[in-house]
Design a protein around this motif. Structure first.
Motif: not given
Length: 353
Positions: A28-34, A36-42, A129-137, A143-148
């Motif tokens: 949402r922050l970097l690509l402008g969309h949510w 739905r659903p969101v997938s993540v690599l295990l 980190r991998a999930a955020l790196g994917e979006i940043c790429a 990949a300069d982000l703060e995540v809480e």
């Protein structure tokens, strides 16, 4: 989303939920969309998808939440909301993680995280980190982000876990090694025992106690005067505790438990759960006084057998259990004693006394 294993459903760890929430917020922050659903690599393959239970954003930030489904595992975090708040970080700073509301902070050495760090374990950190790196790429930016990461209500839930004893203050840990929660996972309990031993060793403890349940734990802690971080919630996994102590010794261990479970240890079982080991009453009768052997052999329960005999039977069982524990410890520099505690919390036998 869960997956079925036989009649029981698997679920997903807080680490998987945190990674999925972080990925959604970053999208949402970097690509402008949510997504739905969101997938993540295990970590071991697979990419489960999750619905968003929370989706909020503002100037320079986005926040997403995933409702944890632990499947059929009796996990205290089942149904909890795992939330990731993502915002832009300083140029060149990389990905910075913080503990938000309901996520703990490490206060004792011995865990796989430094003191002062948010209680986000290494594998979940890599997943995030991998999930955020994917979006940043995909966004074509560093990949300069703060995540809480936060879990509303997590501080109250943490009181039902090992976290206070392990020195994790203020909330829950973000956990997981495979990303998947297996129902009634023995491995997860044994891993908690191992981490408890690690913390005790790092704290310089010379004596730890493993108990089969809360009654025996209370009795042992009072009798031994041990601090919380030296008490191990051994449960049914005597073997898991003793084998780890063989490789990671503490000078002394006390094994505390009820008569039935420690009879099973005395008779050679290292997993004391009722579905995986049983008391051999004929063998137990051989340890009883001659006058009651026949009655003990025909007993329905260990408690009934103990009620038929004098205290010498409990003492014999404690001694045999100590021998079995000593055999598992091998030549490790660990002194072992065994304490049998009755249902009222009184010490029925103790090899150290």
């Amino acid at each position: 989303m869960t997956r079925a294993t036989g009649d029981l459903r698997t679920g997903f760890t807080t680490g998987t939920c945190a990674a999925a929430a972080a990925k959604a917020a970053a999208a949402r922050l970097l690509l402008g969309h949510w997504p739905r659903p969101v997938s993540v690599l295990l970590p071991r393959g697979g990419a489960p998808a999750f619905d968003l239970a929370l989706a909020e954003d503002g100037a320079g930030w986005a926040r997403a939440g995933i409702r944890k489904d632990a499947g059929d595992d009796p996990d205290v975090t089942h149904g909890a909301m795992v939330v990731a708040h993502v915002s832009a970080g300083a140029s060149g700073a990389g990905i910075t993680m913080r503990a938000g509301d309901g996520v703990g902070v490490v206060t004792k050495p011995g865990l796989p995280l430094p003191v002062g760090a948010p209680a986000i374990n290494p594998v979940p950190q890599r997943m995030i980190r991998a999930a955020l790196g994917e979006i940043c790429a995909r966004a074509g930016r560093p990949a300069d982000l703060e995540v809480e990461i936060s879990i509303p209500g997590g501080a109250a839930l943490a009181a039902q876990t090992w976290n206070p004893r392990l020195g994790i203050a203020g909330g829950l840990s973000i956990l997981g090694t495979t990303g998947i929660v297996k129902p009634y996972s023995c491995a997860a309990w044994i891993a908690s025992i191992h981490r408890g031993i690690d913390v005790a060793r790092a704290s310089g403890a010379a004596h730890v106690a493993g108990a089969t349940g809360s009654t025996s734990e209370r009795a042992a802690q009072v009798a031994l005067g041990l601090p919380d971080h030296a008490m191990l919630d051994m449960g049914d996994f005597a073997g898991g505790m003793l084998k780890y102590l063989r490789a990671h010794p503490v000078p002394r261990v006390t094994v505390a438990g009820g008569f039935g479970k420690l009879t099973k240890l005395a008779q050679g079982s290292l997993d004391l759960h009722s579905s995986r080991s049983q008391v051999d009453f004929a063998r137990l009768a051989d340890w009883a006084p001659a006058a009651v052997r026949q009655r003990v052999a025909g007993a329905n329960t260990a408690a009934e057998a103990l009620s038929m005999a004098d205290p010498s039977l409990a003492a014999r069982v404690a001694g045999e259990a100590a021998k079995r524990a000593r055999a598992v410890l091998g030549d490790a520099p660990v002194t072992v004693d065994v304490m049998i505690v009755d249902r009222k919390g009184a010490i029925a036998a103790w090899t150290a006394s």
